[in-house]
Design a protein around this motif. Structure first.
Motif, short mmCIF file in Angstrom:
data_model
loop_
_atom_site.label_atom_id
_atom_site.label_comp_id
_atom_site.label_asym_id
_atom_site.label_seq_id
_atom_site.Cartn_x
_atom_site.Cartn_y
_atom_site.Cartn_z
N ILE A 1 0.77 -1.38 -0.42
CA ILE A 1 -0.35 -0.10 0.03
C ILE A 1 0.66 1.61 0.53
O ILE A 1 0.41 2.44 -0.78
CB ILE A 1 -1.68 0.11 1.27
CG1 ILE A 1 -1.86 -1.12 1.13
CG2 ILE A 1 -1.29 1.45 1.80
CD1 ILE A 1 -3.08 -1.28 2.02
N ARG A 2 2.25 1.79 0.12
CA ARG A 2 2.44 2.21 0.96
C ARG A 2 3.33 2.32 -0.30
O ARG A 2 3.69 3.64 -1.01
CB ARG A 2 4.11 2.43 2.05
CG ARG A 2 4.74 3.58 2.55
CD ARG A 2 5.81 3.13 3.24
NE ARG A 2 6.10 4.84 4.23
CZ ARG A 2 7.07 5.28 5.00
NH1 ARG A 2 6.61 3.99 5.89
NH2 ARG A 2 7.82 6.34 5.24
N GLY B 1 -10.79 -1.97 0.10
CA GLY B 1 -11.52 -1.14 1.19
C GLY B 1 -10.83 0.32 1.18
O GLY B 1 -11.24 0.93 1.00
N MET B 2 -9.06 0.23 0.75
CA MET B 2 -8.56 1.17 0.98
C MET B 2 -9.43 2.37 -0.23
O MET B 2 -9.96 3.49 0.15
CB MET B 2 -7.28 1.39 0.07
CG MET B 2 -6.66 2.88 -0.28
SD MET B 2 -4.72 2.32 -0.39
CE MET B 2 -5.17 1.45 -2.32
N LEU C 1 -4.62 4.29 -8.44
CA LEU C 1 -3.58 3.48 -7.65
C LEU C 1 -3.78 2.22 -6.34
O LEU C 1 -3.12 1.83 -6.56
CB LEU C 1 -4.28 4.46 -5.69
CG LEU C 1 -3.52 4.33 -4.18
CD1 LEU C 1 -1.94 4.27 -4.77
CD2 LEU C 1 -3.98 5.78 -4.12
N ALA C 2 -5.20 1.84 -6.86
CA ALA C 2 -5.37 0.43 -6.57
C ALA C 2 -4.86 -0.55 -8.14
O ALA C 2 -4.56 -1.63 -7.77
CB ALA C 2 -7.14 0.55 -6.45
N ASN D 1 -0.15 -4.70 -8.95
CA ASN D 1 0.19 -4.91 -9.88
C ASN D 1 1.37 -5.20 -8.79
O ASN D 1 2.00 -6.01 -9.44
CB ASN D 1 0.60 -4.15 -10.61
CG ASN D 1 1.10 -4.99 -12.21
OD1 ASN D 1 0.88 -5.13 -12.49
ND2 ASN D 1 2.64 -3.87 -11.72
N LEU D 2 1.59 -4.89 -7.39
CA LEU D 2 2.59 -5.95 -6.31
C LEU D 2 2.25 -6.33 -6.10
O LEU D 2 2.54 -7.30 -5.27
CB LEU D 2 2.71 -4.20 -5.97
CG LEU D 2 3.05 -2.93 -6.52
CD1 LEU D 2 3.46 -1.94 -5.02
CD2 LEU D 2 4.83 -2.93 -6.99
N VAL D 3 0.54 -7.06 -5.67
CA VAL D 3 0.27 -7.83 -5.28
C VAL D 3 0.97 -8.41 -6.28
O VAL D 3 1.20 -10.58 -6.01
CB VAL D 3 -1.13 -8.14 -5.27
CG1 VAL D 3 -1.98 -9.43 -4.68
CG2 VAL D 3 -1.72 -7.20 -3.71
N TYR D 4 0.60 -8.90 -7.62
CA TYR D 4 1.38 -10.00 -8.50
C TYR D 4 2.11 -10.20 -8.64
O TYR D 4 2.82 -11.01 -9.11
CB TYR D 4 0.82 -9.46 -10.22
CG TYR D 4 1.67 -10.08 -11.38
CD1 TYR D 4 0.98 -11.41 -11.49
CD2 TYR D 4 2.62 -9.16 -11.59
CE1 TYR D 4 1.55 -11.87 -12.77
CE2 TYR D 4 3.24 -10.10 -12.75
CZ TYR D 4 3.21 -11.09 -13.04
OH TYR D 4 3.56 -12.31 -14.49
#
Length: 675
Positions: free
Chosen positions: A430-431, A608-609, A647-648, A653-656
């Motif tokens: 997230i950061r 949620g964010m 942003l989401a 993409n970082l989760v991937y």
């Protein structure tokens, strides 16, 4: 119960006076004093003439007075409203309206009702107060019904059914001829409700409508029709001309749609948005099905000074319900309102329309629906705090500690977003996504513009689906009254909105993969994503249909949730690995395998964010800019999605990348040193 005929007779007795009384006194004094015998003869003759004059005056004035009051009764009965109340599906159903417009007789002379005086412990003055007990009492007195107004449960509904079982529905009428507007006449209709079960819960409720005539007398008004009509809504109201299309009438009887719980009066059946004192703060529901009530009409005088008059309660200036703080206090009666004798300023302040919440699924409907829920929850929390401050504080503290515990379960340290295939905790994802977004916000907002045509298409699709006769009827049957429907969302608007987010996610992933973070990079990413459109559509349709079928089947809900998480990385797989539609679903499932809980937590945190950001800003906009029309609000909500969706997409993409790193046993992302 007070009836119109008794009222006419009573007013005739009270108002019958001789206009010739002073004239007779003056005639008894003459310049020349006659002899005593002649004086007695003259006096006897004059007395006989006076008696005859008074008799003729009485015989002439009585019918005239009765005729005038008959005209008044005819006027108020001719234009009496028909009250539309939302049906209950069962007893104590909070979605419907359990009460009806009734006579105040249900609480007067009632042995279960107390009259209290404000003071230490609010001592009881008397039980079963009568109209005579209430006359001329001020704000230091109030009625107290059985039960607690802040914890109504089903007590008030059961009591109302008991008290009003043998009483007809009633509306009170009052005719005003403003002294500062001799050519105007106003007919007010006041409805009394036993309990107000809305966000501002309180015992008793007074609502009503007013009709404005261009007339200088009751007979003139009776021979004409109103020029305007005003419906009261909380501290304000809405107006319409008598021939307006929005005013529904049965002959000369206006239809008044009473909001369930709050009893605010509206011109139609819908769900209405209130964002201030004049509109109420929350949502009013007048949607059907509704019951039609044609109440009896009782005509009220301006004031009553006879304690034996059955209408002596008109002069009661105290509260008609339990004393509470702020908006939960019992209301004052009609005669205590400024518009009772001065109605024209109230008319001038009425709004020309009310904000109707769209019945189709859309962004603004979702936000407004959330607003309704938030306000209701806030009101409930305020009630809980008023009833039990300790319990409310404990609940708040427990919620705060729970959120703090959840946030502490991850690592929020600063890490870079490149290279992509690195292990990162949810907090780090997230950061890092926020840092990437803020590095080139205009570029990412440009990528988010894909959401705009999708949002417009979603709204159009929802409308078209409702216009299809079979589909529209099915949706009307399926959806809960007054709100958007999950089925509708699945069939139309939400499907397109989700597809738009999939497109934005693929576009952002392609943009980040290309490495050219300029306008040229946006153009290149757009061309590549457009070339992959068929793959994206096929993959989305297969995912969406599979998940929806499982969720709708009820029994398949656990598998639907399982598959929903497994397919979360489909757009990123297509953008980064160039697979086909079946291959993207398979690859996404492989990446999530063994990391389902982590992927679910990350997805829930990111969504949620997104939800909290958009919803929070939208709610602030909805309340802070109450004057903007709903279409403009809809455009602003879409703009918020355009700003926040990229942003989401960066975060997903970082989760991937995190999932790929886990399968390759790649190292964790290095911490960013801060000098």
């Amino acid at each position: 119960m007070a009836c119109p005929l008794r009222q006419v007779e009573r007013k005739s007795k009270l108002q019958l006076t001789s206009p010739f009384r002073h004239q007779a006194d003056e005639s008894s004094s003459v310049a020349n004093t006659p002899r005593p015998r002649d004086a007695r003869r003259v006096a006897s003759g004059f007395l006989a003439a006076l008696i005859l004059s008074l008799a003729l005056l009485y015989l002439g004035a009585g019918p005239a007075q009765a005729q005038s009051e008959d005209s008044a009764q005819q006027l108020v009965e001719r234009f009496a409203p028909i009250i539309m109340v939302k049906q209950q599906s069962e007893d104590c159903d909070s979605e419907g309206e359990p009460y009806g417009p009734s006579a105040v007789d249900i609480v007067l002379d009632n042995p279960e009702v107390a009259l209290r005086q404000v003071g230490r412990d609010d001592p009881i003055v008397t039980w079963a107060p009568s109209a005579a007990d209430l006359i001329d009492l001020g704000e230091g007195f109030f009625l107290d019904f059985p039960g607690s107004s802040l914890s109504p449960e089903c007590i008030y509904e059961r009591d109302f059914n008991k008290y009003a079982a043998d009483e007809p529905a009633t509306v009170y009428a009052h005719i005003v001829q403003p002294s500062d507007a001799p050519g105007k006449l106003v007919v007010q209709y006041w409805t009394y409700w036993y309990y107000n079960d809305w966000n501002n819960k309180h015992e008793s409720d007074w609502e009503g409508i007013s009709l404005l005539f261009d007339a200088s007398s009751i007979d003139e008004a009776l021979a004409s029709t109103p020029i305007e009509i005003g419906y009261s809504q909380h501290e304000g109201g809405e107006r319409a001309t008598w021939d307006s299309d929005k005013l529904e009438r049965d002959g000369d009887h206006p239809l008044v749609y009473s909001s369930a719980g709050s009893h605010a009066s509206y011109f139609g059946a819908a769900v209405f948005l209130g964002r201030g004192a004049s509109e109420g703060f929350g949502c009013d529901d007048t949607s059907g099905p509704s019951d039609s009530i044609s109440p009896e009409v009782v005509l009220l005088p301006d004031a009553v000074d006879d304690p034996d008059d059955p209408l002596a309660w008109v002069s009661f200036e105290g509260r008609w319900g339990e004393r509470q703080r702020g908006p939960f206090n019992g209301p004052t009666g009609p005669a205590s309102k400024d518009r009772w004798l001065d109605p024209l300023p109230w008319f001038e302040e009425l709004r020309p329309s009310s904000v109707m919440i769209p019945s189709v699924d859309s962004d603004e409907a979702t936000v407004v629906g959330a607003f309704c829920s938030v306000v209701a929850a806030g009101s409930s929390a305020l009630v809980t705090f008023s009833v039990s401050p300790t319990a409310a504080m404990i609940a708040f503290l427990a919620t705060f500690l729970l959120l703090k515990f959840i946030a502490s379960r991850t690592d929020w340290s600063r890490v870079p977003s490149e290279p992509l295939h690195r292990r990162r905790r949810v907090g780090q994802i997230i950061r890092a996504s926020a840092t990437t977004y803020l590095g080139s916000p205009l570029l990412f907002i440009t990528l988010g513009l894909l959401y705009l045509p999708a949002a417009a298409f979603a709204a159009a699709t929802a409308v078209i689906v409702r216009l299809i006769p079979i589909a529209g009827s099915f949706i009307d049957l399926a959806q809960p009254s007054g709100g958007t429907n999950l089925l509708m969302a699945a069939l139309a608007g939400s499907a397109v909105n989700l597809a738009a987010f999939v497109g934005v996610s693929a576009l952002v992933a392609e943009f980040l993969r290309g490495g050219d973070h300029t306008r040229n990079g946006i153009q290149a990413a757009a061309l590549i994503t457009w070339a992959s459109r068929r793959t994206l559509v096929r993959a989305f349709v297969r995912t969406y249909v599979t998940v929806v079928i499982l969720l709708v089947s009820i029994i398949g809900i656990p598998w639907g949730i399982r598959q929903l998480v497994r397919y979360q990385l489909v757009p990123q797989v297509i953008a980064n690995e160039k697979t086909d539609a079946p291959g993207s679903l398979k690859r996404s499932s492989e990446l999530v395998h063994g990391r389902w809980i982590h992927t679910a937590n990350a997805t829930a945190a990111i969504n949620g964010m997104l939800f909290i950001t958009v919803m929070g800003l939208s709610l602030l906009l909805l309340v802070g800019a109450a004057s903007i029309p709903l279409w403009a609000f809809s455009a602003l909500v879409s703009l918020l999605y355009i700003i926040v969706a990229p942003l989401a997409a960066i975060a997903m993409n970082l989760v991937y990348g995190n999932a790929v790193a886990a399968t390759q046993d790649a190292p964790s992302a290095e911490l960013v040193s801060i000098d």
